[in-house]
Scaffold this active site. Sequence first.
Site, short mmCIF file in Angstrom:
data_model
loop_
_atom_site.label_atom_id
_atom_site.label_comp_id
_atom_site.label_asym_id
_atom_site.label_seq_id
_atom_site.Cartn_x
_atom_site.Cartn_y
_atom_site.Cartn_z
N SER A 67 0.82 -1.23 0.00
CA SER A 67 0.00 0.00 0.00
C SER A 67 0.85 1.28 0.00
O SER A 67 1.63 1.51 -0.89
CB SER A 67 -0.93 -0.03 1.21
OG SER A 67 -1.79 1.07 1.21
N ALA A 378 -11.13 9.09 7.47
CA ALA A 378 -10.55 10.41 7.14
C ALA A 378 -9.35 10.25 6.20
O ALA A 378 -9.09 11.09 5.35
CB ALA A 378 -10.15 11.12 8.42
N GLY A 505 -2.77 -0.03 15.10
CA GLY A 505 -2.79 -1.44 14.71
C GLY A 505 -1.64 -1.77 13.78
O GLY A 505 -1.43 -2.91 13.40
N THR A 506 -0.92 -0.72 13.35
CA THR A 506 0.13 -0.99 12.34
C THR A 506 1.52 -0.53 12.79
O THR A 506 2.49 -0.84 12.14
CB THR A 506 -0.20 -0.25 11.03
OG1 THR A 506 -0.22 1.16 11.31
CG2 THR A 506 -1.55 -0.68 10.47
C1 16G Z 1 -4.85 -0.03 8.01
C2 16G Z 1 -6.31 -0.10 7.66
C3 16G Z 1 -6.91 1.29 7.62
C4 16G Z 1 -6.67 1.99 8.93
C5 16G Z 1 -5.21 1.97 9.28
C6 16G Z 1 -5.05 2.48 10.69
C7 16G Z 1 -7.43 -1.61 6.14
C8 16G Z 1 -7.50 -2.17 4.75
N1 16G Z 1 -6.46 -0.70 6.34
O1 16G Z 1 -4.14 0.67 7.02
O2 16G Z 1 -8.32 1.16 7.41
O3 16G Z 1 -7.10 3.34 8.87
O4 16G Z 1 -4.71 0.63 9.26
O5 16G Z 1 -3.72 2.32 11.05
O6 16G Z 1 -8.19 -1.95 7.03
P1 16G Z 1 -3.33 2.54 12.60
O7 16G Z 1 -4.07 1.48 13.38
O8 16G Z 1 -1.85 2.39 12.63
O9 16G Z 1 -3.78 3.91 12.97
MG MG Z 2 -3.47 1.43 0.12
#
Ligand code: 16G
Ligand code: MG
Length: 549
Positions: A67, A378, A505-506
Amino acid sequence: MSLPVEALARYSDLHPKLSYEKFHYGTAGFRMAGSLLDSVMFRVGVLAAIRSKRLEGKTIGVMVTASHNPPVDNGVKLVDPRGEMLEASWERHATVLANTTSTDEFIDAVDKLVKTYKINLDHPANVLYARDTRPSGVELVAALEDGLKAMGANGRNEGVQTTPILHYLVRCVNTKGTPEAYGEDTVEGYIKSTADAFKKLIAGKPAPPPLVVDCANGVGYVALKQFAEYLGPAITFIPMNNDLENAAALNSDAGADYVKTNQKFPPSIAPVLAPGQRACSLDGDADRLIYYYLNSRKQFRLLDGDKIAALVAGFITDLVKGAGLEGQIDVGLVQTAYANGASTKYLEKRLPVACVPTGVKHLHRAALRYGVGVYFEANGHGTVVFSPATYEVLASYQPSTPTQATYLEYLNLLPKLINQTIGDALSDMLLVEAVLAHKHYTALEWDSIYIDLPNRLLKVVVPNRNIFQTEDAERRLVHPEGMQKLIDDHVKKFESGRAFVRPSGTENVVRVYAEASDQGQADQIALKIAGIIYDETGGDPFERPGEFL
Ligand code: 16G
Ligand code: MG
């Protein structure tokens, strides 16, 4: 058929797991440096084949992408038969398989999975896969194909495509020949069907002005060129950041994530925009879209996912009303806690607005509850979904006036224009342009439907983000004990003050969002909360001192 243990062992030995790596299938699948993913890709190929057999031969999708991440990364996610994201209960199976440390352990885990679900291995396995433009994708797809071969699966390689096109093709394949047939299962079919709907929708409306499209030097440019061929004079694109030859350019100083995170034009775009001219940015796999424009005072103005949702939800409610279908089709909007308070206030006067946790799967599931569900984060992830009941209403409704007939025709075009399987930056872009044409809106008029509350988004590095637990769609902390009260006591001092803290989550951070009636107050709230987190958990307030995100 029993488990092809010999083939699994032979191929598995070609893709040994790196001993030190821990893998986790998260909101966006597996995602990390491409060089670490060889064993994961092989095992995902095996898992996809098993899931297909579990679903009696339904086609499972596999998208190799990272992505909006830097070029060195790659990743993979599975797509279920209706084009939606992998059923959440199988995410842990993906994690377990990826983390088995040897071929024997891997085969045991596969055997256990098959037995647990009593999977009949005689069913065929069909897997449709594609990758984005990352160079590591070539070898990673080869590893994936070894997984398919090991299981005797039928693989359909769609080459280099956007993530949303892969999702679309999976749904088309699995609904072919049924009353819910979604479309021709080819890229050509996707481009033609989407483009035709766009051309019909804007027929007789003023042609959109030439649109600058920042392709993030990614695969979105491949699809944009195909759309341009079909759309011809209906709309002119000015592709920028479309360098697919230089892998290092992917998402670099470009793309939807760059714009949303930095709240500014990509450097290559700034000099080309005239006052009032709008532009948009795709992200690296073209499943996120952000608009923006240069205002009359030559300032950057962001038109993010909330603004897109407001524009689109407003338009669809108008069409439903104009067609005389208000009592038969309920239109709803789904947001996350990041949605600007002003957008929620503007929208909840017009239609039901639900708030759910971050992550496309939560928004998508909530949107399916409406006759027409509009959802956008957003950050530009989003689409519109139409329920089976709505399809029936649209097919059987007899309008009683020519005006109603016209609105009904527009409503019937939307499901063809919109990729309902997942956020699709290009189809969302065409949807926005169609709505702006119908409303005769300039970017300024679109921007003016509501005025964002000033806001600030921070990330705080903490020793362990998992101690942060939230409720109420991530708007309130239930753990660490007492922290939410400290936050509430501070925020209530500010007019229109709102804030929340959620674990990412990432990334290994917690995110702090704050908004208030002026920027200084929003910043102050965010900083104060970062300080509370630091005091209570020993986290480092900034990854780099003074860093704002
Ligand atoms: C991922 C999610 C996105 C979310 C982001 C939040 C999918 C396909 N992608 O990119 O929707 O906004 O995580 O990231 O679900 P964060 O938890 O690090 O804020
Ligand atoms: Mg993407």
